[in-house]
Design a protein around this motif. Structure first.
Motif, short mmCIF file in Angstrom:
data_model
loop_
_atom_site.label_atom_id
_atom_site.label_comp_id
_atom_site.label_asym_id
_atom_site.label_seq_id
_atom_site.Cartn_x
_atom_site.Cartn_y
_atom_site.Cartn_z
N ASP A 69 -72.12 -31.02 80.64
CA ASP A 69 -73.53 -31.01 81.03
C ASP A 69 -73.86 -32.34 81.71
O ASP A 69 -74.92 -32.91 81.53
CB ASP A 69 -74.42 -30.77 79.80
CG ASP A 69 -75.89 -30.52 80.16
OD1 ASP A 69 -76.17 -30.24 81.34
OD2 ASP A 69 -76.74 -30.60 79.26
N HIS A 112 -77.70 -33.31 70.08
CA HIS A 112 -76.33 -32.80 70.07
C HIS A 112 -75.38 -33.85 70.62
O HIS A 112 -75.79 -34.72 71.38
CB HIS A 112 -76.24 -31.53 70.92
CG HIS A 112 -76.97 -31.67 72.23
ND1 HIS A 112 -78.28 -31.25 72.39
CD2 HIS A 112 -76.62 -32.22 73.42
CE1 HIS A 112 -78.68 -31.53 73.62
NE2 HIS A 112 -77.70 -32.13 74.27
N ARG A 207 -85.27 -43.03 77.18
CA ARG A 207 -85.84 -41.70 77.35
C ARG A 207 -85.08 -40.87 76.30
O ARG A 207 -83.86 -41.02 76.15
CB ARG A 207 -85.57 -41.22 78.77
CG ARG A 207 -86.00 -39.77 79.07
CD ARG A 207 -84.84 -38.82 78.88
NE ARG A 207 -85.13 -37.49 79.39
CZ ARG A 207 -84.33 -36.46 79.24
NH1 ARG A 207 -83.16 -36.61 78.62
NH2 ARG A 207 -84.64 -35.29 79.72
N ASP A 209 -83.85 -37.37 74.88
CA ASP A 209 -83.58 -35.99 75.27
C ASP A 209 -84.08 -35.00 74.21
O ASP A 209 -83.82 -35.20 73.01
CB ASP A 209 -82.05 -35.86 75.44
CG ASP A 209 -81.63 -34.61 76.18
OD1 ASP A 209 -82.04 -34.44 77.33
OD2 ASP A 209 -80.88 -33.80 75.59
N GLU A 272 -88.68 -36.51 75.94
CA GLU A 272 -88.72 -35.26 76.70
C GLU A 272 -89.23 -34.19 75.74
O GLU A 272 -88.51 -33.80 74.82
CB GLU A 272 -87.34 -34.88 77.22
CG GLU A 272 -87.38 -33.64 78.10
CD GLU A 272 -86.05 -32.90 78.20
OE1 GLU A 272 -85.84 -32.20 79.20
OE2 GLU A 272 -85.21 -33.00 77.28
N HIS A 341 -84.35 -34.29 87.06
CA HIS A 341 -83.02 -33.75 87.32
C HIS A 341 -82.84 -32.31 86.85
O HIS A 341 -81.76 -31.75 86.97
CB HIS A 341 -81.98 -34.65 86.64
CG HIS A 341 -82.15 -34.65 85.15
ND1 HIS A 341 -83.24 -35.22 84.51
CD2 HIS A 341 -81.39 -34.13 84.16
CE1 HIS A 341 -83.15 -35.04 83.22
NE2 HIS A 341 -82.03 -34.38 82.97
N ASP A 342 -83.89 -31.73 86.25
CA ASP A 342 -83.80 -30.34 85.78
C ASP A 342 -84.66 -29.39 86.61
O ASP A 342 -84.66 -28.18 86.34
CB ASP A 342 -84.27 -30.24 84.32
CG ASP A 342 -83.37 -30.99 83.35
OD1 ASP A 342 -82.14 -31.01 83.57
OD2 ASP A 342 -83.91 -31.55 82.37
N ARG A 405 -78.84 -26.61 88.43
CA ARG A 405 -79.73 -27.73 88.80
C ARG A 405 -79.12 -28.65 89.84
O ARG A 405 -79.62 -29.73 90.09
CB ARG A 405 -80.06 -28.50 87.51
CG ARG A 405 -80.83 -27.65 86.50
CD ARG A 405 -80.82 -28.24 85.11
NE ARG A 405 -79.46 -28.21 84.54
CZ ARG A 405 -79.15 -28.65 83.33
NH1 ARG A 405 -80.08 -29.17 82.56
NH2 ARG A 405 -77.90 -28.58 82.91
C1 GLC Z 1 -82.54 -32.02 78.59
C2 GLC Z 1 -81.95 -32.64 79.82
C3 GLC Z 1 -81.06 -31.66 80.49
C4 GLC Z 1 -79.95 -31.31 79.52
C5 GLC Z 1 -80.50 -30.81 78.19
C6 GLC Z 1 -79.46 -30.81 77.13
O1 GLC Z 1 -83.39 -30.97 78.89
O2 GLC Z 1 -82.97 -33.11 80.67
O3 GLC Z 1 -80.54 -32.14 81.69
O4 GLC Z 1 -79.13 -30.33 80.08
O5 GLC Z 1 -81.54 -31.63 77.71
O6 GLC Z 1 -79.10 -32.12 76.76
#
Ligand code: GLC
Ligand code: CA
Length: 545
Positions: A69, A112, A207, A209, A272, A341-342, A405
């Motif tokens: 990822d 994770h 930041r 996640d 986030e 980035h998403d 993405r």
């Molecule tokens: C968040 C990140 C994304 C990632 C996901 C899992 O949403 O911005 O890019 O794939 O978490 O870590």
């Protein structure tokens, strides 16, 4: 330690998000690296008004990772992926940022790890391994099959059966991203240690996640069916995320993380998070004091968490801000992003009539005018667009959208050369159109880049924009979003945004002022008396007296 002075650095900061793979390659492997970021710091802020003037940089993950990822699958939280450099280069980046007065934020991925993290390798090795409980393991249901109905964000069941021990493990994202168990005290201690490791090296914050997912329902109860879902509906989730996202037990965990931040002076956490304005606000903690310093509000991208783009339309924009302002606790400050980035790039989301770039200019003045900590995604300041990528070149395995993405993660376009000033090698993702570049924007005073520079520097000079209150102006012509920022001892600033494709005459509530920044550059510096005419899709910041 002084807390909540109202003047913390992140309250007045403009933060720039770098996707490290795509910013600047310096060793000719087609992948951006930390040395490349160091080389480009002067572009971000060299102290002069000819640079962007941003105050802080957030790097998407730079840690060792199998890159399933693209770094959000971390296999060592305390290192640097060799694609990007090493710890010594990170130390140099920290120092070079600080020399320029730039703060540096990394990306903390607590929900994770990678399945290649030594913790998970141990955990999956046997049911009695001391790290077994560091992840979420469950027996199959008596009749066979996964323990509950939870779905992975990237599709399919959130449970993966593991032959070695005959149990399932939880993965809210990819199979290669097993969820850590934040109900286990050793996990909490190990993850706190990660924060301290980086704070001790000089990192200014993180930041965080998907922080709203780190603690789920204690008995792993099924998620309820979404009554709005119908078979074949791809915009909506079949099940609500009631027991897996923003579950009440997550907030004590957030407070614990905040307490680690409070061990260090001047560090900041931005989460986030997803949900309504009220849900977002909960992450700020009680009275806005013991939760995250900032929590993202992504509603300018998607208002309801569904895959429907927010329209560039005055009433919608005003409503989003009204809701955010109404919900946020007293000491809290909103935090908005127009892209990341998403998500599809701003221009690509708002370009049905080919006028996305004009909307992007107005959106810049809105973002920098609002009471918030604004985040700017790399390349947005030069008008980068989603890049059409051939099937064979797509890299993102997480196909939330059918194409993934990748389109919004393509290399930064520094100039019009074959390698765009990014790399001398084949880039990891293809480049966008050649005519979009820093070099092209540089020589055009009316460009989006110069608008960003003027607006960012103007903001620093207007206390009302940095610290002032927010007041929406009602009774504006249809299509106009207008608000005022005001603080004691400084001139107020009015921000006017015309989302319609007609010119609009606006009666200024304060009657007179001076244009500070405008999408129509020729009007900047001019005096305004009574009425101001906004061009179609135009915007302006007007300072009063
Ligand atoms: C968040 C990140 C994304 C990632 C996901 C899992 O949403 O911005 O890019 O794939 O978490 O870590
Ligand atoms: Ca490289």
């Amino acid at each position: 330690m002084a807390r909540n002075t109202g003047k913390e650095w992140w309250r007045s900061a403009v933060i720039y998000q770098i996707y490290p793979r795509s910013f600047q390659d310096t060793n000719g492997d087609g992948i951006g690296d930390l040395k490349g970021i160091i080389d480009r710091l002067d572009y971000l802020n060299d102290g002069s008004h000819r640079s962007l003037g941003i105050d802080a940089v957030w790097l998407s993950p730079t840690f060792p990772s199998p890159m399933k990822d693209f770094g959000y699958d971390v296999s060592d939280y305390e290192g640097v992926h060799p694609d990007f450099g090493d710890l010594a280069t990170m130390d140099r980046l920290i120092a070079e940022c600080h020399r320029r007065g730039i703060k540096l934020l990394l990306d903390y991925v607590p929900n994770h790890s990678s399945d290649q993290h030594p913790w998970f390798i141990e955990s999956r090795s046997s049911k009695t391994n001391p790290k077994r409980d560091w992840y979420v393991w469950r027996d199959p249901l008596p009749g066979g099959g996964p323990p509950n109905n939870w779905r992975a964000v990237f599709g399919g069941s959130a449970w993966q059966f593991d032959e070695t021990t005959g149990q399932y493990y939880l993965h809210s994202f990819l199979v290669e991203q097993p969820d850590l168990n934040w109900r286990n005290a050793e996990v909490v201690a190990a993850m706190y240690a990660v924060l301290r490791f980086w704070f001790d090296r000089g990192i200014d914050g993180f930041r965080i996640d998907v922080i709203g997912m780190i603690v789920k329902h204690p008995e792993l109860a099924d998620n309820p069916l979404n009554s709005e879902w119908t078979p074949g509906d791809h915009g909506r989730q079949k099940y609500l995320r009631t027991h897996t996202r923003n579950y009440p037990d997550v907030f004590p965990a957030v407070r614990g993380i905040r307490a680690v931040f409070d061990e260090y002076p001047d560090v900041m956490a931005v989460g986030e998070v997803f949900g309504t304005a009220a849900e977002i606000s909960q992450f700020y903690g009680e009275g806005g004091l013991n939760g995250l310093h900032l929590a993202f509000n992504f509603q300018f991208i998607h208002e309801n968490g569904d895959a429907v783009n927010t329209p560039w339309e005055a009433e919608t924009l005003a409503r989003i801000v009204r809701n955010a302002e109404a919900a946020i606790p007293p000491g809290g400050q909103p935090c908005y992003a127009l892209a990341n980035h998403d998500q599809s790039r701003f221009i690509s989301r708002n370009n049905a009539d080919g006028r996305g770039r004009e909307r992007a200019a107005a959106a810049t003045l809105m973002l920098l005018g609002l009471r918030c900590t604004p985040f700017v995604y790399y390349g947005e300041e030069i008008g980068m667009v989603d890049v059409d990528i051939a099937d064979g070149q797509l890299r993102d395995p997480a196909r939330i959208k059918t194409i993934g993405r990748d389109p919004e993660r393509t290399p930064m376009q520094w100039d019009a050369s074959l390698g765009r000033g990014f790399s001398t090698a084949e880039p990891w993702l293809p480049y966008g159109p050649r005519d979009i570049s820093v070099a092209a924007e540089e020589i055009d005073g009316d460009s989006l880049l110069w608008l960003h520079r003027r607006a960012i520097w103007a903001r620093k000079g207007e206390p009302a924009l940095l610290y002032g209150t927010y007041r929406e102006f009602t009774g504006m012509p249809a299509g106009v979003f207008a608000f005022e920022r005001r603080t004691d001892g400084a001139r107020p600033v009015t921000v006017l945004i015309n989302t319609s494709t007609e010119a609009c005459a606006v009666e200024l509530p304060d009657s007179s002022g001076t244009v500070v920044v405008a999408t129509a550059r020729a009007t900047e510096g001019s005096a305004v008396n009574g009425t101001f005419v906004l061009a179609p899709l135009g915007a302006a910041m007007i300072a009063g007296t």
